[in-house]
Design a protein around this motif. Structure first.
Motif, PDB file in Angstrom:
ATOM      1  N   VAL A 209       2.219  -4.539  50.554  1.00 45.23           N
ATOM      2  CA  VAL A 209       0.909  -4.321  51.169  1.00 45.23           C
ATOM      3  C   VAL A 209       0.396  -2.918  50.843  1.00 45.23           C
ATOM      4  N   VAL A 210       1.285  -1.930  50.894  1.00 41.55           N
ATOM      5  CA  VAL A 210       0.898  -0.561  50.561  1.00 41.55           C
ATOM      6  C   VAL A 210       0.452  -0.471  49.103  1.00 41.55           C
ATOM      7  N   ARG A 211       1.167  -1.139  48.217  1.00 43.09           N
ATOM      8  CA  ARG A 211       0.796  -1.120  46.802  1.00 43.09           C
ATOM      9  C   ARG A 211      -0.614  -1.679  46.610  1.00 43.09           C
ATOM     10  N   VAL A 212      -0.908  -2.774  47.292  1.00 43.99           N
ATOM     11  CA  VAL A 212      -2.234  -3.384  47.171  1.00 43.99           C
ATOM     12  C   VAL A 212      -3.300  -2.460  47.752  1.00 43.99           C
ATOM     13  N   LYS A 213      -3.010  -1.893  48.907  1.00 43.67           N
ATOM     14  CA  LYS A 213      -3.974  -1.022  49.580  1.00 43.67           C
ATOM     15  C   LYS A 213      -4.331   0.183  48.724  1.00 43.67           C
ATOM     16  N   LEU A 214      -3.353   0.692  47.979  1.00 43.20           N
ATOM     17  CA  LEU A 214      -3.563   1.899  47.188  1.00 43.20           C
ATOM     18  C   LEU A 214      -3.785   1.593  45.700  1.00 43.20           C
ATOM     19  N   ALA A 215      -4.091   0.349  45.385  1.00 45.34           N
ATOM     20  CA  ALA A 215      -4.278  -0.037  43.983  1.00 45.34           C
ATOM     21  C   ALA A 215      -5.421   0.740  43.336  1.00 45.34           C
ATOM     22  N   ASP A 216      -6.524   0.922  44.044  1.00 40.44           N
ATOM     23  CA  ASP A 216      -7.653   1.643  43.452  1.00 40.44           C
ATOM     24  C   ASP A 216      -7.323   3.116  43.278  1.00 40.44           C
ATOM     25  N   ALA A 217      -6.570   3.687  44.209  1.00 37.83           N
ATOM     26  CA  ALA A 217      -6.156   5.082  44.071  1.00 37.83           C
ATOM     27  C   ALA A 217      -5.248   5.248  42.861  1.00 37.83           C
ATOM     28  N   ARG A 218      -4.334   4.320  42.665  1.00 38.32           N
ATOM     29  CA  ARG A 218      -3.457   4.393  41.503  1.00 38.32           C
ATOM     30  C   ARG A 218      -4.260   4.268  40.213  1.00 38.32           C
ATOM     31  N   ARG A 219      -5.266   3.397  40.236  1.00 38.73           N
ATOM     32  CA  ARG A 219      -6.128   3.257  39.051  1.00 38.73           C
ATOM     33  C   ARG A 219      -6.838   4.572  38.742  1.00 38.73           C
ATOM     34  N   GLN A 220      -7.335   5.248  39.758  1.00 41.11           N
ATOM     35  CA  GLN A 220      -8.015   6.527  39.539  1.00 41.11           C
ATOM     36  C   GLN A 220      -7.076   7.561  38.922  1.00 41.11           C
ATOM     37  N   LEU A 221      -5.839   7.614  39.394  1.00 38.18           N
ATOM     38  CA  LEU A 221      -4.882   8.547  38.818  1.00 38.18           C
ATOM     39  C   LEU A 221      -4.564   8.184  37.367  1.00 38.18           C
ATOM     40  N   ARG A 222      -4.440   6.884  37.084  1.00 37.65           N
ATOM     41  CA  ARG A 222      -4.172   6.467  35.704  1.00 37.65           C
ATOM     42  C   ARG A 222      -5.321   6.868  34.789  1.00 37.65           C
ATOM     43  N   GLU A 223      -6.545   6.622  35.214  1.00 36.40           N
ATOM     44  CA  GLU A 223      -7.693   6.949  34.379  1.00 36.40           C
ATOM     45  C   GLU A 223      -7.815   8.463  34.183  1.00 36.40           C
ATOM     46  N   TYR A 224      -7.459   9.227  35.209  1.00 34.43           N
ATOM     47  CA  TYR A 224      -7.484  10.677  35.071  1.00 34.43           C
ATOM     48  C   TYR A 224      -6.470  11.135  34.025  1.00 34.43           C
ATOM     49  N   ARG A 225      -5.244  10.650  34.123  1.00 30.77           N
ATOM     50  CA  ARG A 225      -4.233  11.137  33.182  1.00 30.77           C
ATOM     51  C   ARG A 225      -4.549  10.686  31.757  1.00 30.77           C
ATOM     52  N   GLU A 226      -5.135   9.480  31.598  1.00 31.14           N
ATOM     53  CA  GLU A 226      -5.517   9.035  30.259  1.00 31.14           C
ATOM     54  C   GLU A 226      -6.603   9.929  29.664  1.00 31.14           C
ATOM     55  N   ALA A 227      -7.516  10.415  30.519  1.00 31.03           N
ATOM     56  CA  ALA A 227      -8.646  11.204  30.042  1.00 31.03           C
ATOM     57  C   ALA A 227      -8.310  12.693  29.893  1.00 31.03           C
ATOM     58  N   GLU A 228      -7.442  13.214  30.758  1.00 29.08           N
ATOM     59  CA  GLU A 228      -7.267  14.651  30.865  1.00 29.08           C
ATOM     60  C   GLU A 228      -5.914  15.170  30.374  1.00 29.08           C
ATOM     61  N   ARG A 229      -4.925  14.318  30.224  1.00 28.21           N
ATOM     62  CA  ARG A 229      -3.599  14.790  29.839  1.00 28.21           C
ATOM     63  C   ARG A 229      -3.289  14.420  28.390  1.00 28.21           C
ATOM     64  N   VAL A 230      -2.409  15.195  27.804  1.00 32.60           N
ATOM     65  CA  VAL A 230      -1.952  14.906  26.446  1.00 32.60           C
ATOM     66  C   VAL A 230      -0.910  13.795  26.532  1.00 32.60           C
ATOM     67  N   PRO A 231      -1.141  12.669  25.873  1.00 29.34           N
ATOM     68  CA  PRO A 231      -0.193  11.553  25.991  1.00 29.34           C
ATOM     69  C   PRO A 231       1.087  11.826  25.217  1.00 29.34           C
ATOM     70  N   PRO A 232       2.155  11.159  25.595  1.00 26.06           N
ATOM     71  CA  PRO A 232       3.399  11.290  24.817  1.00 26.06           C
ATOM     72  C   PRO A 232       3.229  10.726  23.417  1.00 26.06           C
ATOM     73  N   GLY A 233       4.076  11.199  22.506  1.00 29.02           N
ATOM     74  CA  GLY A 233       4.039  10.685  21.144  1.00 29.02           C
ATOM     75  C   GLY A 233       4.382   9.210  21.098  1.00 29.02           C
ATOM     76  N   LYS A 234       3.867   8.561  20.083  1.00 31.49           N
ATOM     77  CA  LYS A 234       4.026   7.102  19.967  1.00 31.49           C
ATOM     78  C   LYS A 234       4.716   6.760  18.655  1.00 31.49           C
ATOM     79  N   ASP A 235       5.739   5.930  18.751  1.00 31.09           N
ATOM     80  CA  ASP A 235       6.391   5.391  17.561  1.00 31.09           C
ATOM     81  C   ASP A 235       5.618   4.138  17.165  1.00 31.09           C
ATOM     82  N   THR A 236       4.869   4.223  16.102  1.00 32.02           N
ATOM     83  CA  THR A 236       3.959   3.142  15.726  1.00 32.02           C
ATOM     84  C   THR A 236       4.579   2.131  14.767  1.00 32.02           C
ATOM     85  N   LYS A 237       5.910   2.180  14.618  1.00 34.56           N
ATOM     86  CA  LYS A 237       6.546   1.129  13.802  1.00 34.56           C
ATOM     87  C   LYS A 237       6.288  -0.241  14.422  1.00 34.56           C
TER      88      LYS A 237
END
Length: 256
Positions: A209-237
């Protein structure tokens, strides 16, 4: 040199039973999982135990698998903000991961959680599957439709930098009221549970229930880190075997 199959060998279900007893002897009844720290998810073991339980009616095996799924889904080895599982936990509690994310681990874990959902209809397991597939779609899918191999643990020269938070960072994204609620639910404190007073989000209580209640908050944090943080390196093999594992997991999850 080609290997030749030996003739006259008959498969004996007792071999499977012995393997099950070995797995059970490694089970951690306090935190779930199999083996000690560093603790790997070992998804092939839960999958094998579920198949064994369907064959034999072994409820203990089912309970071990479901408890392990619950503890992993609540812990910090699971990316509570963006979905997907890190490679392993450095501790027995699934709290602090080695932050590297591997395609093959996540393929098998999608399969394990989808099968756990099939047995229980527990919405938590469906949510883990959907969120992990969402991460695969956003971060691990090549333009051609194939899947990349891995994400590094480090970004900006520090392990976990992309994933960990301070209370002040959460407050700046969510505002004080919503941030206070999320920080309490996901154990983001001034002391931190990681390095330098930073926290890797993990649920204090495994409450869907807590996970569902805070789903939008988690989405906001995800979108922030995608926009503002340097992502980890990716192995594109594009590894054919790992891609096959993921395609199978996605097909099974969609079928279920």
């Amino acid at each position: 040199m080609a290997l030749k199959a030996r003739e006259g060998i008959k498969l004996d279900p007792a071999w499977l039973d012995r393997a099950v007893e070995r797995f059970k002897s490694e089970y951690d009844p306090r935190y779930g999982g199999f083996g000690d720290a560093p603790k790997f998810p070992r998804p092939s073991q839960p999958l094998m135990l579920l198949r064994h339980a369907h064959r034999t009616g072994d409820q203990d095996a089912i309970n071990m698998v479901l408890y392990t799924c619950d503890k992993m889904a609540a812990g910090g080895m699971y990316d509570q903000i963006g979905g997907g599982f890190a490679r392993y936990s450095v501790d027995a509690k699934w709290l602090v991961p080695h932050f590297e994310k591997m395609l093959y681990d996540n393929a098998l874990l999608i399969d394990a959680y989808a099968r756990a959902w099939l047995d229980t209809q527990d919405p938590l397991y469906a949510a883990v599957v959907e969120e992990t597939i969402g991460w695969i779609d956003r971060e691990m899918t090549a333009p051609c439709g194939s899947f990349y191999a891995a994400l590094d643990a480090d970004s900006e020269g520090e392990e976990g930098q992309y994933y960990v938070w301070t209370p002040e960072q959460v407050d700046s994204v969510l505002g004080p009221s919503l941030a206070r609620e999320l920080r309490a639910a996901y154990n983001i404190t001034g002391e931190g549970n990681f390095e330098q007073g930073k926290s890797n989000p993990a649920l204090v209580e495994a409450d869907f229930v807590v996970r569902v209640k805070l789903a939008d908050a988690r989405r906001q944090l995800r979108e922030y880190r995608e926009a503002e943080r340097v992502p980890p390196g990716k192995d594109t093999k594009i590894n054919n075997a790992w891609n096959s594992m993921m395609i199978r997991a996605l097909a099974d999850a969609g079928f279920y």
